[in-house]
Scaffold this motif. Sequence first.
Motif, PDB file in Angstrom:
ATOM      1  N   LYS A  32      12.064  60.891   2.930  1.00 52.30           N
ATOM      2  CA  LYS A  32      12.909  59.907   2.250  1.00 52.30           C
ATOM      3  C   LYS A  32      12.244  58.539   2.133  1.00 52.30           C
ATOM      4  O   LYS A  32      12.465  57.818   1.167  1.00 52.30           O
ATOM      5  CB  LYS A  32      14.262  59.770   2.949  1.00 52.30           C
ATOM      6  CG  LYS A  32      15.132  60.980   2.771  1.00 52.30           C
ATOM      7  CD  LYS A  32      16.491  60.762   3.374  1.00 52.30           C
ATOM      8  CE  LYS A  32      17.330  62.002   3.149  1.00 52.30           C
ATOM      9  NZ  LYS A  32      18.728  61.789   3.473  1.00 52.30           N
ATOM     10  N   TYR A  35       9.915  58.746  -0.786  1.00 49.36           N
ATOM     11  CA  TYR A  35      10.751  58.852  -1.983  1.00 49.36           C
ATOM     12  C   TYR A  35      11.220  57.460  -2.411  1.00 49.36           C
ATOM     13  O   TYR A  35      11.046  57.048  -3.553  1.00 49.36           O
ATOM     14  CB  TYR A  35      11.935  59.769  -1.689  1.00 49.36           C
ATOM     15  CG  TYR A  35      13.006  59.785  -2.740  1.00 49.36           C
ATOM     16  CD1 TYR A  35      12.889  60.577  -3.875  1.00 49.36           C
ATOM     17  CD2 TYR A  35      14.155  59.017  -2.601  1.00 49.36           C
ATOM     18  CE1 TYR A  35      13.882  60.601  -4.836  1.00 49.36           C
ATOM     19  CE2 TYR A  35      15.156  59.040  -3.551  1.00 49.36           C
ATOM     20  CZ  TYR A  35      15.010  59.829  -4.672  1.00 49.36           C
ATOM     21  OH  TYR A  35      15.997  59.845  -5.624  1.00 49.36           O
ATOM     22  N   THR A  36      11.757  56.726  -1.472  1.00 52.69           N
ATOM     23  CA  THR A  36      12.265  55.383  -1.759  1.00 52.69           C
ATOM     24  C   THR A  36      11.132  54.431  -2.127  1.00 52.69           C
ATOM     25  O   THR A  36      11.248  53.656  -3.082  1.00 52.69           O
ATOM     26  CB  THR A  36      13.040  54.857  -0.538  1.00 52.69           C
ATOM     27  OG1 THR A  36      14.109  55.763  -0.245  1.00 52.69           O
ATOM     28  CG2 THR A  36      13.601  53.472  -0.796  1.00 52.69           C
TER      29      THR A  36
END
Length: 55
Positions: A32, A35-36
């Motif tokens: 994550k 991803y961010t």
Amino acid sequence: MNLCGHARNHPEVLYEYYQLKVDLAKKFRFDKVSYTKNKAPFIHNVLKKAKREER
């Protein structure tokens, strides 16, 4: 203006953002943070454009 507000007036931005999220979700399925981090440049550029249009 925020990303959602700008995207409402620019459907192409909404589609590009959607496509980016799909691609990044596949690439960073279990990461994550990456991803961010990889969404950030797109969001930053859209917000800069939105700010310029407000003037």
